[in-house]
Write a protein that holds these residues in place. Structure first.
Motif, mmCIF file in Angstrom:
data_model
loop_
_atom_site.group_PDB
_atom_site.id
_atom_site.type_symbol
_atom_site.label_atom_id
_atom_site.label_comp_id
_atom_site.label_asym_id
_atom_site.label_seq_id
_atom_site.Cartn_x
_atom_site.Cartn_y
_atom_site.Cartn_z
ATOM 1 N N PRO A 58 -60.154 26.286 84.732
ATOM 2 C CA PRO A 58 -60.890 27.526 85.006
ATOM 3 C C PRO A 58 -61.959 27.319 86.075
ATOM 4 N N HIS A 78 -56.675 33.437 88.695
ATOM 5 C CA HIS A 78 -57.532 32.401 88.121
ATOM 6 C C HIS A 78 -58.435 32.965 87.025
ATOM 7 N N HIS A 79 -58.672 32.130 86.022
ATOM 8 C CA HIS A 79 -59.615 32.475 84.953
ATOM 9 C C HIS A 79 -61.009 32.112 85.450
ATOM 10 N N THR A 81 -65.337 32.458 85.183
ATOM 11 C CA THR A 81 -66.604 32.815 84.550
ATOM 12 C C THR A 81 -67.609 33.046 85.659
ATOM 13 N N THR A 102 -58.696 38.275 84.072
ATOM 14 C CA THR A 102 -59.380 37.351 83.170
ATOM 15 C C THR A 102 -60.682 36.900 83.807
ATOM 16 N N TYR A 119 -65.077 23.084 83.398
ATOM 17 C CA TYR A 119 -64.409 23.800 84.486
ATOM 18 C C TYR A 119 -63.824 22.822 85.493
#
Length: 270
Positions: A58, A78-79, A81, A102, A119
Protein backbone atom coordinates in the motif's frame (compact mmCIF):
# COMPACT_ATOMS: atom_id res chain seq x y z
CA UNK A 1 9.99 39.13 12.10
CA UNK A 2 7.17 36.88 13.29
CA UNK A 3 4.30 38.25 11.17
CA UNK A 4 3.13 36.18 8.22
CA UNK A 5 2.19 39.35 6.34
CA UNK A 6 5.07 40.48 4.15
CA UNK A 7 6.29 44.07 4.17
CA UNK A 8 5.27 44.47 0.52
CA UNK A 9 1.68 43.41 1.16
CA UNK A 10 1.43 45.52 4.33
CA UNK A 11 2.68 48.59 2.43
CA UNK A 12 0.30 47.94 -0.50
CA UNK A 13 -2.67 47.82 1.88
CA UNK A 14 -1.51 50.85 3.84
CA UNK A 15 -1.63 52.91 0.66
CA UNK A 16 -5.42 52.59 0.56
CA UNK A 17 -6.04 52.39 4.30
CA UNK A 18 -6.86 48.68 4.18
CA UNK A 19 -5.91 46.08 6.79
CA UNK A 20 -4.73 42.50 6.36
CA UNK A 21 -6.62 39.47 7.60
CA UNK A 22 -4.20 36.56 7.53
CA UNK A 23 -5.58 33.24 6.30
CA UNK A 24 -3.76 29.90 6.34
CA UNK A 25 -3.22 28.76 2.77
CA UNK A 26 -4.14 25.18 3.70
CA UNK A 27 -7.38 25.71 5.64
CA UNK A 28 -10.81 27.24 5.18
CA UNK A 29 -11.06 29.54 2.19
CA UNK A 30 -7.40 28.89 1.46
CA UNK A 31 -8.18 25.35 0.33
CA UNK A 32 -10.17 26.58 -2.66
CA UNK A 33 -7.36 28.92 -3.72
CA UNK A 34 -4.69 26.25 -3.21
CA UNK A 35 -6.70 23.78 -5.25
CA UNK A 36 -7.01 26.30 -8.09
CA UNK A 37 -3.32 27.22 -7.81
CA UNK A 38 -1.80 23.72 -7.91
CA UNK A 39 -4.64 21.41 -8.94
CA UNK A 40 -3.86 21.53 -12.71
CA UNK A 41 -0.16 20.86 -12.05
CA UNK A 42 0.76 17.35 -13.21
CA UNK A 43 4.38 17.53 -12.07
CA UNK A 44 5.48 14.42 -10.11
CA UNK A 45 2.42 12.37 -11.09
CA UNK A 46 4.27 10.36 -13.74
CA UNK A 47 7.19 9.63 -11.39
CA UNK A 48 4.97 8.70 -8.43
CA UNK A 49 2.90 6.30 -10.51
CA UNK A 50 6.07 4.65 -11.79
CA UNK A 51 7.33 4.20 -8.22
CA UNK A 52 4.00 2.75 -7.09
CA UNK A 53 4.11 0.20 -9.93
CA UNK A 54 7.62 -0.86 -8.96
CA UNK A 55 7.17 -1.03 -5.18
CA UNK A 56 4.70 -3.61 -3.81
CA UNK A 57 2.34 -2.82 -0.97
CA UNK A 58 0.00 0.00 0.00
CA UNK A 59 0.92 3.66 -0.47
CA UNK A 60 1.02 6.38 2.18
CA UNK A 61 0.56 9.89 0.76
CA UNK A 62 1.68 12.56 3.24
CA UNK A 63 0.47 16.16 3.03
CA UNK A 64 -1.98 14.74 0.51
CA UNK A 65 -3.96 17.97 0.24
CA UNK A 66 -6.89 17.77 -2.14
CA UNK A 67 -5.50 14.66 -3.82
CA UNK A 68 -3.22 15.79 -6.64
CA UNK A 69 -1.22 12.57 -6.21
CA UNK A 70 -3.73 10.44 -4.29
CA UNK A 71 -6.41 10.51 -6.98
CA UNK A 72 -4.14 9.29 -9.84
CA UNK A 73 -2.83 6.56 -7.53
CA UNK A 74 -6.25 5.22 -6.60
CA UNK A 75 -7.39 5.46 -10.20
CA UNK A 76 -4.45 3.21 -11.05
CA UNK A 77 -5.69 0.62 -8.56
CA UNK A 78 -3.42 1.32 -5.59
CA UNK A 79 -4.56 1.17 -1.98
CA UNK A 80 -3.73 4.62 -0.59
CA UNK A 81 -3.81 6.18 2.86
CA UNK A 82 -3.93 9.96 2.55
CA UNK A 83 -2.72 12.01 5.53
CA UNK A 84 -3.13 15.75 5.91
CA UNK A 85 -3.36 18.15 8.82
CA UNK A 86 -6.22 19.99 7.12
CA UNK A 87 -9.66 18.42 7.36
CA UNK A 88 -10.79 20.92 4.72
CA UNK A 89 -8.21 19.60 2.25
CA UNK A 90 -9.16 15.98 2.88
CA UNK A 91 -12.84 16.82 2.41
CA UNK A 92 -11.96 18.03 -1.09
CA UNK A 93 -9.94 14.86 -1.69
CA UNK A 94 -12.87 12.63 -0.72
CA UNK A 95 -15.05 14.46 -3.21
CA UNK A 96 -12.52 13.88 -5.99
CA UNK A 97 -11.91 10.15 -5.43
CA UNK A 98 -13.72 7.85 -7.88
CA UNK A 99 -16.60 5.84 -6.44
CA UNK A 100 -15.46 2.51 -5.05
CA UNK A 101 -11.78 3.47 -4.91
CA UNK A 102 -9.67 2.13 -2.03
CA UNK A 103 -8.50 5.17 -0.07
CA UNK A 104 -8.36 6.02 3.62
CA UNK A 105 -8.21 9.68 4.67
CA UNK A 106 -6.57 10.51 8.01
CA UNK A 107 -6.47 13.95 9.58
CA UNK A 108 -3.10 13.93 11.32
CA UNK A 109 0.20 15.75 11.70
CA UNK A 110 2.75 14.02 9.47
CA UNK A 111 5.39 14.71 12.12
CA UNK A 112 3.59 12.34 14.51
CA UNK A 113 2.55 9.35 12.44
CA UNK A 114 0.76 6.60 14.37
CA UNK A 115 -0.98 4.43 11.78
CA UNK A 116 -1.68 0.71 11.67
CA UNK A 117 0.42 -1.44 9.37
CA UNK A 118 3.36 -0.73 7.09
CA UNK A 119 3.63 0.68 3.59
CA UNK A 120 5.65 -0.19 0.54
CA UNK A 121 5.80 3.44 -0.58
CA UNK A 122 5.58 6.68 1.40
CA UNK A 123 5.40 9.84 -0.68
CA UNK A 124 5.68 13.52 0.23
CA UNK A 125 5.10 15.53 -2.93
CA UNK A 126 4.74 19.17 -3.97
CA UNK A 127 8.00 20.02 -2.11
CA UNK A 128 5.90 19.89 1.07
CA UNK A 129 8.98 18.97 3.12
CA UNK A 130 9.66 22.72 3.17
CA UNK A 131 6.79 23.39 5.58
CA UNK A 132 8.78 21.64 8.34
CA UNK A 133 11.68 22.99 10.38
CA UNK A 134 14.69 20.83 11.29
CA UNK A 135 13.05 19.30 14.35
CA UNK A 136 9.86 18.64 12.43
CA UNK A 137 11.77 16.95 9.63
CA UNK A 138 13.57 14.70 12.13
CA UNK A 139 10.22 13.64 13.61
CA UNK A 140 8.86 13.02 10.12
CA UNK A 141 11.80 10.82 9.13
CA UNK A 142 11.46 8.73 12.29
CA UNK A 143 7.75 8.24 11.69
CA UNK A 144 8.22 7.32 8.03
CA UNK A 145 10.86 4.78 8.97
CA UNK A 146 8.52 3.15 11.49
CA UNK A 147 5.79 2.84 8.87
CA UNK A 148 7.87 1.58 5.93
CA UNK A 149 8.34 -2.04 5.00
CA UNK A 150 11.96 -3.12 5.31
CA UNK A 151 12.28 -2.90 1.53
CA UNK A 152 9.95 0.07 1.19
CA UNK A 153 10.73 3.43 -0.41
CA UNK A 154 10.38 6.98 0.89
CA UNK A 155 9.99 9.50 -1.93
CA UNK A 156 9.96 13.26 -1.53
CA UNK A 157 10.49 16.26 -3.76
CA UNK A 158 12.43 19.50 -3.40
CA UNK A 159 13.22 22.45 -5.64
CA UNK A 160 16.17 21.90 -7.96
CA UNK A 161 18.81 24.41 -8.96
CA UNK A 162 16.61 25.76 -11.76
CA UNK A 163 14.14 27.17 -9.24
CA UNK A 164 16.21 27.37 -6.03
CA UNK A 165 17.75 30.73 -6.91
CA UNK A 166 14.40 32.48 -7.27
CA UNK A 167 13.18 30.91 -4.02
CA UNK A 168 16.04 32.55 -2.14
CA UNK A 169 15.30 36.20 -2.96
CA UNK A 170 12.56 38.61 -2.00
CA UNK A 171 10.18 39.00 -4.93
CA UNK A 172 6.79 40.46 -5.77
CA UNK A 173 4.76 39.92 -8.92
CA UNK A 174 1.25 39.61 -10.23
CA UNK A 175 0.01 36.13 -11.13
CA UNK A 176 -3.19 34.84 -12.69
CA UNK A 177 -5.09 32.02 -10.96
CA UNK A 178 -7.96 30.13 -12.64
CA UNK A 179 -11.37 30.72 -11.05
CA UNK A 180 -14.94 29.55 -11.57
CA UNK A 181 -15.77 32.89 -13.20
CA UNK A 182 -12.54 33.11 -15.17
CA UNK A 183 -8.94 33.99 -14.42
CA UNK A 184 -8.29 36.18 -11.37
CA UNK A 185 -5.20 38.37 -10.85
CA UNK A 186 -3.37 38.04 -7.53
CA UNK A 187 -0.40 39.77 -5.95
CA UNK A 188 2.24 37.21 -4.99
CA UNK A 189 4.80 38.41 -2.43
CA UNK A 190 7.78 36.47 -1.12
CA UNK A 191 9.92 37.71 1.75
CA UNK A 192 13.20 36.05 2.78
CA UNK A 193 14.00 35.79 6.49
CA UNK A 194 16.39 34.06 8.93
CA UNK A 195 19.46 34.76 6.77
CA UNK A 196 17.93 33.08 3.75
CA UNK A 197 16.66 29.96 5.55
CA UNK A 198 12.96 30.84 5.48
CA UNK A 199 10.58 32.43 3.01
CA UNK A 200 7.23 33.92 3.94
CA UNK A 201 4.80 33.93 1.02
CA UNK A 202 1.53 35.82 0.55
CA UNK A 203 -1.20 35.80 -2.08
CA UNK A 204 -3.74 38.63 -2.26
CA UNK A 205 -6.56 38.91 -4.77
CA UNK A 206 -6.18 42.34 -6.36
CA UNK A 207 -9.94 42.85 -6.52
CA UNK A 208 -10.06 42.66 -2.70
CA UNK A 209 -7.73 45.63 -2.20
CA UNK A 210 -10.05 48.57 -1.59
CA UNK A 211 -10.01 51.65 0.64
CA UNK A 212 -10.74 50.76 4.26
CA UNK A 213 -11.29 47.07 3.48
CA UNK A 214 -10.24 44.11 5.59
CA UNK A 215 -8.35 42.15 2.97
CA UNK A 216 -7.85 38.36 3.10
CA UNK A 217 -4.16 37.51 2.74
CA UNK A 218 -3.31 33.85 2.17
CA UNK A 219 -0.06 32.99 3.95
CA UNK A 220 2.54 30.26 4.29
CA UNK A 221 5.97 29.99 5.93
CA UNK A 222 8.41 27.70 4.12
CA UNK A 223 11.99 26.60 4.67
CA UNK A 224 14.59 26.92 1.93
CA UNK A 225 16.11 23.45 1.53
CA UNK A 226 18.58 21.89 -0.90
CA UNK A 227 18.73 18.24 -1.98
CA UNK A 228 22.14 18.02 -0.28
CA UNK A 229 20.67 19.07 3.09
CA UNK A 230 17.86 16.55 2.78
CA UNK A 231 20.19 13.75 1.68
CA UNK A 232 22.39 14.28 4.74
CA UNK A 233 19.36 14.36 7.02
CA UNK A 234 17.95 11.14 5.56
CA UNK A 235 21.20 9.25 6.06
CA UNK A 236 21.45 10.53 9.64
CA UNK A 237 17.86 9.37 10.24
CA UNK A 238 18.62 5.80 9.18
CA UNK A 239 17.91 5.80 5.46
CA UNK A 240 20.13 4.85 2.58
CA UNK A 241 21.77 7.67 0.66
CA UNK A 242 18.91 8.82 -1.57
CA UNK A 243 18.83 8.55 -5.30
CA UNK A 244 18.23 12.02 -6.74
CA UNK A 245 16.56 12.36 -10.12
CA UNK A 246 14.82 15.18 -11.99
CA UNK A 247 11.05 15.36 -12.22
CA UNK A 248 9.82 15.92 -15.74
CA UNK A 249 8.77 19.59 -15.90
CA UNK A 250 8.74 22.25 -18.63
CA UNK A 251 11.94 23.66 -17.08
CA UNK A 252 14.44 20.77 -16.70
CA UNK A 253 15.75 20.36 -13.16
CA UNK A 254 13.09 22.57 -11.61
CA UNK A 255 11.99 19.81 -9.20
CA UNK A 256 14.08 16.91 -7.92
CA UNK A 257 12.83 13.56 -6.60
CA UNK A 258 14.69 11.90 -3.72
CA UNK A 259 14.06 8.20 -3.07
CA UNK A 260 15.54 6.27 -0.14
CA UNK A 261 14.93 3.06 1.79
CA UNK A 262 15.52 2.16 5.43
CA UNK A 263 19.13 1.23 6.05
CA UNK A 264 19.85 -2.11 7.66
CA UNK A 265 20.11 -0.83 11.24
CA UNK A 266 16.63 0.25 12.32
CA UNK A 267 17.97 0.91 15.77
CA UNK A 268 20.04 3.77 14.36
CA UNK A 269 17.06 5.97 13.54
CA UNK A 270 16.63 9.06 15.65
Amino acid sequence: MTSLITETVAARLDLVGATARGQDLYAGAGTDFYDRLVGPDRAEVREVLALARAVPGPVLDLAAGSGRLTVPLVRSGHHVTAVDLSADMLARLRGAVPHGATVECVVADMRDLALDGRYGLVILGATSITVLDREGRARLYAGVRRHLDSTGVFALTVAGRASADRLAVTADREIVVPGSAGDEPYLFAQQIEDDGAVRVVNWVRLADIAPGAEVPVLTSRLHVLSPEILADELVAAGFTAPRISPVRTPVPGEILLLTASPSGDRGGAR
